[in-house]
Design a protein around this motif. Structure first.
Motif, PDB file in Angstrom:
ATOM      1  N   ALA A 344      76.542  70.042 -82.213  1.00  0.00           N
ATOM      2  CA  ALA A 344      75.706  70.673 -81.198  1.00  0.00           C
ATOM      3  C   ALA A 344      75.448  72.089 -81.658  1.00  0.00           C
ATOM      4  N   MET A 354      71.136  68.675 -80.693  1.00  0.00           N
ATOM      5  CA  MET A 354      72.194  67.807 -81.211  1.00  0.00           C
ATOM      6  C   MET A 354      71.747  67.325 -82.582  1.00  0.00           C
ATOM      7  N   LEU A 369      69.103  69.420 -75.496  1.00  0.00           N
ATOM      8  CA  LEU A 369      69.643  69.630 -74.152  1.00  0.00           C
ATOM      9  C   LEU A 369      68.990  70.885 -73.599  1.00  0.00           C
ATOM     10  N   TYR A 387      81.518  62.603 -75.402  1.00  0.00           N
ATOM     11  CA  TYR A 387      80.155  62.828 -74.915  1.00  0.00           C
ATOM     12  C   TYR A 387      80.004  64.148 -74.166  1.00  0.00           C
ATOM     13  N   TRP A 401      77.474  69.339 -70.098  1.00  0.00           N
ATOM     14  CA  TRP A 401      76.483  68.334 -70.460  1.00  0.00           C
ATOM     15  C   TRP A 401      77.190  67.020 -70.740  1.00  0.00           C
ATOM     16  N   ILE A 403      76.077  63.836 -73.034  1.00  0.00           N
ATOM     17  CA  ILE A 403      74.960  63.433 -73.884  1.00  0.00           C
ATOM     18  C   ILE A 403      74.545  61.984 -73.650  1.00  0.00           C
ATOM     19  N   GLY A 419      68.142  65.930 -72.742  1.00  0.00           N
ATOM     20  CA  GLY A 419      69.224  65.793 -71.789  1.00  0.00           C
ATOM     21  C   GLY A 419      69.229  66.940 -70.813  1.00  0.00           C
TER      22      GLY A 419
END
Lengths: 478, 746
Positions: A344, A354, A369, A387, A401, A403, A419
């Motif tokens: 990330a 990502m 994101l 995640y 977050w 993902i 996202g």
């Protein structure tokens, strides 16, 4: 199907699965018939009943990679799935909204934070740090870093500049082991400190010279006692914390006390400190290197993110740049997801990209994101989940977050998968001041560092001179 | 028959009287009159009637003619019977019999048809027999034929009568005395007869006083409660209405008169439609249709929304205004229902004026250009495609007291230097906004300019406060290596300057004094101070970092100076400049130097020492300019709100003029790190970002696209954004505001 016709509400066949062994259903019940009117809560209760948990654990449900946010019926209609198929429903522990636990006040802006707990990577065996003995390390712009215990008390403070401390603002501070701390500073040095729990003192053991400009971030690998540093001088440094292994420091970079005047700005290196140089300096970036990390799986691989829009993969044994991935924006931070082969990277363009660092990956940006309103300068992966991710931004918020919760970004710049954040953690000081809206440019609230620990929670620091601890409620894990 | 007879009698009498009256009105004949009457009628009552009739004199005489004919009609038939007496007996008002004789009509009985009618019947006797009588004979009825009055006699008579004042010849019926009227009364009478207003000041049409309804009593006369019947609908009426309704329903009553049945056969009128076969014709060539009136708006509605209704003040001003000055011809008025809308009094006037307009105002046929307006606009790329460019404020640098005059990002792109009105030069960490370093170079003067030396190997900051330029090496953020280099660069000139002095070249007053600034400043990193003759407003570095030019607009002959850092040497390239120098720039690759005065920009070749070109941007007062990295394009900002793009190869006039700011433009800047961006800063508190792509092809012009307006700085005492600078590589911009803040935009 006869039963479906008898009942008034439609029913759907679901197959419950999970990837976590600890919450697996004891005996596979096979496909279950549930009403399509069920929502997350009803399904969560169902799973809890099946698991026969003592205390109900909130679950989230993923169907075809999407979180269930509506009733099953609406979900099926929205996604065009027939109600007669058997749905494979994956259940995961819900992320619980992190609540503010405590704030530790400082005198100056805080640039970085690290946490020592039983589960942190600096600890080899969980028994070393018992619960309640967690430590929080906060490095500030006043050139000092402080160690805090969990009851809001400073246990130890690093030395002042004339006693072997940093002469300028500390940019990054990390636990190498419960007894060893590394800190990097704007004064171009990385210092290694010994900490003794009994006397609660910090002793500088090593001064690492080599960078020609501010060392903006460091990453540590405690098993191999390696430090990876990134600097404004466009280089990535690889260092060792072992005195014997480290080469001697380059002479021209060691500040010398030549006259009285300069003593103020460059005090004589303390007699206790031993000066050492880098194992290697990795050059290749064409702009400020904002962050460098070890690969979570292989400590001979390092990644670095830079303002020159690239992420470079380094082979640390040969000091060679293996791969360069170019993105569209200056990158300000970098973190590796636990378990997933993803990096990330926080950008100055207010989002997180990502990136799949594997050479076989076809697309550079796997996912974007979006949600921050200012540069994303700090990232930390969820210690529990492959995640989860938390990001700290100059807009004065931390965002959590997941993902898995994505949607295809149509018509947005960059396209791809987009996202959105699950939770937003605002600065507590904003709430205390009674303001609801964040100021322009996150003034006074900028988050500079964030750390996510399994036991302590999400710890973030910033311009508000506070270490803010947020933790999901009591009921986290079974 | 009685009334007729009665009328007959009266008429008969009156006729006689009139005849006499006509002959001789007056007192003298009164006795005679009476005699005659008595002699003709035995009825005593007649006397009275004569008296009474006299008053109605005029009326009687009027009727005379008809009466005669009436009488003849009545009695004409009866004459046929001879048996009856020649009179009829009629009962008069008092019950006495009255004889009425028929008149003798000589035409029937007399054989002498030639006999003159109504003539004297005295026969053939001399008329002198009657000389002593007032009459001259008798007619066929035996009535006296009176002597016609002669003019002389009348005159004599009239002369003999002395008419008393106010004599009317009438008798006052109330007193029996002659009626005398004063002149005023006569006047009144006269006016009455003429149908005039009888008196002065008499109002024939006074206001009606409504005695019964004008005044409403507040208190009721009786405290008794209103009787029920007042508000209960009357049953009786209802009953009657129902009766009528029932009748209507049954058809017994027809509420409306049935429409008259038209007689088809008789009344068919033949209609001719003369336009029946009319074919639509194309308009005449000269026909110009009347322009359409604008459609009515909400305010013209009979029931407009409340926001369209005028307030009291608006109403008052509207009414006060002259009719021709009014913005609207009408006042929006609210009526609850369409049926309550009164007639529009200006309707006729308005129609008339419209007709006048149509008739008197010449109409011209407009030739329509069939051009799609979109096609006229230049095809500009979408700003989204031109990313990246700064869009949002990322960091606010707060700390300066008073305005921030100038700022600059160092060549590595990590630090931001700023100088402000508080006389301090500060260095900040660019992304976080943390102040790292600060020095106060002047206590009473603002630090007007700060500019980093454009070479990344050493950190040297040139800052100007007042007449002094300080070369600052902010030691604390430098590595020892960098520090040494910076020191070396700054110190190398000392020796040169010393040697030139010993050579005796400094007989003249040097244009600038190079000195050490003193221990306090030297400790903080300010290593060299250069003092020139007047306040410096602009500093620009040559790309190699050895030369820098300063501009002090008030300096006259020393307005523009070029300093050589390695020799500690200051030169004044211009003896005289036309106009006030505003700014100066080095050409990015050639030895060309640009100097901007208020109106023009001149470029000089430094090697040949000659003027190359004069650019005329057309601005009244140039504030700043910047040279594109290619060297062929210049942007110019002016205090008269214009941003001008010059293509040096094209012309001396600007290729493009951009007027997007409301106030003066203070600073313009190209992105020198390879991005096709430029920006300007204005006193209206905004910074505008433009895309300006210069193509290598000479045939193609530069594309200029406005991208973004960055707003955030507050305007303080008419000053907004004072300086801007681009990051050397990233699409980031910093701006210095009069509000005491710097802002980073990314």
């Amino acid at each position: 199907m006869a039963s479906t016709e008898e009942t008034k509400t439609a029913q759907v066949r679901i197959q419950l699965t999970t990837r976590y062994p600890d919450i697996e259903l004891p005996d596979d019940p096979g496909p279950l018939l549930v009403s399509t009117g069920f929502r997350r809560y009803a399904l969560s209760t169902l799973v809890n009943n099946l698991l026969q948990t003592e205390r109900p654990v909130p679950f989230e449900f993923l169907i075809n990679g999407q979180f269930l946010r509506t009733s099953i019926d609406e979900f099926l209609t929205a996604n065009g799935i027939s109600a007669e198929t058997t749905l494979t429903v994956e259940y995961v522990r819900a992320l619980i909204p992190p609540l503010h636990v405590s704030s530790y006040e400082h005198d100056d802006w805080i640039s970085s934070v690290d946490v020592l707990s039983g589960s942190s990577p600096a600890v080899r065996e969980a028994e070393e740090v018992s619960s309640g003995q967690e430590r929080i390390l906060s490095g500030g712009y006043d050139g000092l870093f402080r160690m805090w215990n969990m009851s809001n008390e400073v246990i130890a403070t690093s030395n002042a500049p004339d006693e072997g401390g940093h002469t300028l603002a500390i940019k990054s501070v990390k636990f190498i082991s419960p007894q060893k701390i590394a800190s990097s500073s704007m004064d171009r040095t990385i210092r290694v400190w010994d900490y003794s729990e009994e006397s609660a003192t910090l002793t500088p053991t090593l001064e690492l010279y080599g960078h020609k400009s501010s060392v903006d971030s460091i990453a540590v690998h405690s098993q191999s006692s390696r430090i990876l540093s990134s600097s404004s001088d466009r280089s990535v440094g690889l260092w060792t914390t072992k005195k014997s292994e480290a080469p001697s420091a380059p002479e021209n970079l060691i500040p010398k006390a030549r006259n009285k005047r300069r003593k103020l700005s460059h005090p004589t290196p303390s007699k206790t400190g031993t000066q050492r140089g880098p194992l290697s300096l990795l050059t290749g970036h064409t702009d400020v290197v904002s962050s460098a990390i070890f690969s979570p799986t292989d400590h001979t691989v390092g990644y670095s993110a830079s303002w020159d829009h690239t992420i470079r993969t380094w082979d640390l044994t040969t000091s060679a740049c293996v791969d360069t991935r170019t993105t569209a924006h200056p990158l300000l931070s970098l973190a590796a997801m636990n378990g997933a082969n993803l990096l990330a990277a926080g950008t100055s363009a207010r989002h997180i990209t990502m990136i799949d660092p594997r050479a076989s990956a076809t697309t550079i940006a796997a996912m974007t994101l979006r949600g921050h309103t200012n540069g994303v300068v700090s990232l930390a992966a969820d210690p529990d989940s492959p995640y989860g991710l938390v990001s700290g931004s100059h807009d004065g918020t931390c965002r959590v977050w997941d993902i898995r919760s994505v949607r295809p970004g149509v018509g947005e710049v960059g396209g791809g998968q987009v996202g959105e954040s699950v939770y937003v953690i605002p600065r507590e000081i904003l709430k205390e001041k009674g303001k609801s809206k964040a100021p322009v440019g996150g003034e006074g609230l900028k988050v500079f560092g964030v750390c996510w620990d399994k036991h302590v929670g999400i710890v973030s620091v910033g311009e508000d001179k506070r270490v803010q601890v947020n933790k999901a409620g009591d009921i986290i894990r079974t | 028959m009685a009334p007729t007879a009665l009328g007959q009698k009266r008429k008969a009498v009156t006729r006689d009287v009139t005849e006499e009256d006509a002959t001789a009105p007056g007192d003298v004949f009164r006795g005679d009159q009476l005699d005659q009457i008595l002699s003709q009628s035995e009825d005593e009552d007649d006397q009275e009637s004569v008296f009474s009739d006299e008053e109605d004199e005029e009326e009687e005489s009027k009727n005379e003619a008809d009466e005669e004919s009436e009488i003849t009609d009545e009695y004409g038939d009866e004459d046929t019977s001879d048996l009856k007496p020649n009179y009829t007996v009629v009962q008069d008002a008092n019950g006495n019999p009255r004889y009425i004789y028929k008149e003798i009509d000589p035409a029937y009985d007399s054989e002498d048809s030639d006999a003159a009618e109504g003539n004297n019947t005295i026969g053939n006797i001399p008329l002198s027999f009657y000389d002593s009588y007032p009459h001259i004979g008798y007619d066929i009825n035996g009535k006296k034929v009176m002597r016609p009055a002669k003019g002389e006699a009348l005159d004599a008579l009239l002369d003999s009568i002395e008419i008393p004042k106010g004599w009317t010849g009438l008798t006052d019926p109330a007193t029996g005395k002659p009626l005398e009227l004063s002149e005023e009364e006569l006047d009144v009478l006269k006016k009455i007869t003429r149908n005039e207003v009888p008196e002065d000041g008499y109002d024939p049409y006074p206001d009606m006083v409504e005695y019964f309804s004008s005044k409403t009593e507040i208190m009721p006369l009786s405290a008794a409660p209103e009787p029920k019947r007042r508000f209960v609908p009357s049953k009786h009426e209802a009953k009657r209405v129902m009766k009528i309704v029932k009748a209507i329903r049954e058809g017994r009553i027809q509420p409306y008169r049935p429409p008259p049945e038209e007689d088809e056969g008789d009344t068919v009128i033949k209609h001719y439609d003369i336009w029946a076969n009319e074919e639509p014709r194309a308009d005449h060539v000269m026909h110009i249709p009347a322009p359409k009136l604008p459609p009515p708006g909400y305010d013209e509605s009979y029931h407009p929304p409340p926001e369209y209704l005028p307030s009291k003040e608006e109403k008052a001003t509207w009414e006060k205004e002259d009719e021709e000055d009014r913005e609207k011809e009408f006042l929006p008025t609210d009526h609850d229902a369409l049926r309550k809308v009164p007639g529009y009094e200006k309707f006729v006037k308005e129609r008339f004026e419209r007709c006048l307009d149509l008739y008197l105002a010449p109409r011209v046929r407009r030739s329509k250009l069939d051009i799609d307006p979109e096609s006229l606009l230049p095809k500009l790329p979408d700003p989204d495609e031109l990313r990246p460019f700064p869009t949002t404020c990322a960091t606010i640098f707060r700390g300066h007291e008073g305005r921030v005059r100038s700022l600059s990002i160092d060549p590595t792109g990590k630090w931001l230097a700023s100088g402000g009105d508080d006389g301090t030069v500060r260095i900040w960490e660019l992304l976080s906004g943390k102040q790292i370093w600060s020095v106060k170079v002047a206590s009473d003067e603002p630090a007007n300019v700060v500019r980093w030396r454009p070479n990344a190997e050493a950190y040297i900051l040139a800052a100007a406060a007042g007449e002094d330029i300080y070369f600052i090496s902010p030691i604390s953020i430098l590595s020892p290596e960098e520090e040494e280099k910076s020191r070396a660069i700054l110190d190398v000139g000392w020796g040169y300057a010393a040697s030139s002095e010993t050579n005796g070249q400094s007989k003249k007053e040097t244009p600038a004094k190079w000195a050490r600034p003193g221990a306090r400043l030297e400790d903080q990193g300010a290593l060299v101070r250069v003092t020139v003759r007047s306040t410096i407003k602009v500093i620009t570095w040559h790309r190699r970092g050895d030369y820098l030019s300063t501009v002090s607009p008030q300096g006259q002959s020393s307005a523009v100076a070029i300093h050589t850092l390695s020799k500690h040497l200051t030169q004044l390239p211009f003896r005289r400049l036309k106009g006030l120098a505003q700014s100066a720039q080095f050409h990015p690759s050639k030895p060309v130097f640009f100097v901007a005065t208020q109106r023009a920009i001149r470029s000089y070749d430094l090697q040949k020492q000659q003027l190359v070109k004069i650019l005329q941007p057309g601005a009244r007062w140039i504030s700043s300019f910047d040279v594109h990295a290619g060297g062929d394009n210049i942007i110019v900002g002016s205090y008269d709100r214009r941003l001008l793009w010059h293509d040096l190869d094209l012309s001396t006039r600007p290729y493009k003029t951009l007027r997007y700011h409301k106030k003066a433009i203070r600073q313009v800047q190209f992105h020198h790190g390879g991005l096709p961006l430029f920006a300007d800063a204005s006193d209206d508190g905004s910074v505008q970002i433009f895309h300006g792509k210069v193509v290598g092809d000479l045939m193609e012009n530069a594309t200029i696209v406005p991208l973004k307006v960055l707003k955030g700085h507050t305007v303080k005492s008419e000053l907004g954004v004072l300086d801007i600078d681009w990051h050397p590589r990233q699409p980031w911009l910093v701006s210095a505001g009069a509000d005491g803040t710097c802002r980073l935009w990314n």
